[in-house]
Write a protein that holds these residues in place. Structure first.
Motif, short mmCIF file in Angstrom:
data_model
loop_
_atom_site.label_atom_id
_atom_site.label_comp_id
_atom_site.label_asym_id
_atom_site.label_seq_id
_atom_site.Cartn_x
_atom_site.Cartn_y
_atom_site.Cartn_z
N SER A 123 0.46 -1.24 0.15
CA SER A 123 0.21 0.62 0.17
C SER A 123 0.97 0.83 0.02
O SER A 123 2.36 1.50 -0.06
N ALA A 124 0.40 2.25 -0.48
CA ALA A 124 1.02 3.40 -0.39
C ALA A 124 0.51 4.14 0.72
O ALA A 124 0.66 3.68 1.72
N PRO A 125 2.36 4.44 1.15
CA PRO A 125 2.91 5.12 2.68
C PRO A 125 1.75 6.04 3.28
O PRO A 125 1.78 6.71 2.55
N GLN A 126 1.88 5.85 4.15
CA GLN A 126 0.76 6.74 5.45
C GLN A 126 1.73 8.08 5.16
O GLN A 126 3.10 7.75 5.19
N ILE A 127 1.44 9.03 5.34
CA ILE A 127 2.05 10.07 5.06
C ILE A 127 1.88 11.81 6.01
O ILE A 127 0.72 12.10 6.16
N GLN A 128 2.45 12.05 7.14
CA GLN A 128 2.48 12.92 8.20
C GLN A 128 3.89 14.31 7.51
O GLN A 128 5.21 13.63 6.70
#
Length: 159
Positions: free
Chosen positions: A31-36
């Protein structure tokens, strides 16, 4: 000031690094990475990125899980290590035992890691966009972007 994020990003995008670690660990493979997003002035983006790395390590993240990329001036660690030659510098990367610091322009050689921290600490708009794309491609679970919120939002809206 709360972290800003582009429309459509998950709530994990504004989580603290330790909260984001939980989200990153739970991210499904492929999956796409979480973005912070961490707001910081351009001249403070590298400091914010270093603080994010420190918080990740303090929360239990392994140093070998983290890659820190810069869009402008290199991180002082990278400058120091490159003074011993490119072969020694990249040998440390290949060993994969510690946090690795690189200029986003060298992203093709850098291996993917679970967490990528990007300091938008300079460079043209094109350089910043390429750095963000590189960071996204290298982040398996979590991408932390440190920089000017308006610049970040403009870049994430384009990507």
């Amino acid at each position: 000031m709360p972290a800003q994020r582009a429309a459509g990003e998950s709530a994990a995008a504004s989580a603290t690094p330790s909260e984001a670690r939980v989200a990153a660990d739970a991210a499904p493979a492929g999956s796409a990475p979480q973005i912070q997003l961490i707001p910081a002035a351009e001249h403070g983006a590298l400091d914010a990125a270093e603080e994010a790395v420190d918080l990740l390590l303090d929360s239990g993240r392994e140093p070998s899980d983290v890659l820190l990329l810069t869009s402008g001036e290199q991180h002082p660690w990278a400058v120091h290590e490159l003074s011993f030659g490119a072969d020694a510098y990249w040998a440390q990367h290949d060993a994969g035992e510690d946090v690795f610091y690189a200029d986003a322009a060298a992203f093709e050689r850098a291996a993917a890691r679970p967490v990528v921290v990007l300091a938008l600490n300079g460079g043209t708009a094109d350089t910043a966009e390429r750095a963000l794309q590189a960071a996204r491609s290298k982040a398996a679970a979590l991408l932390i972007v440190c920089g000017d919120p308006q610049r970040i939002n403009a870049l994430t809206a384009n990507g």
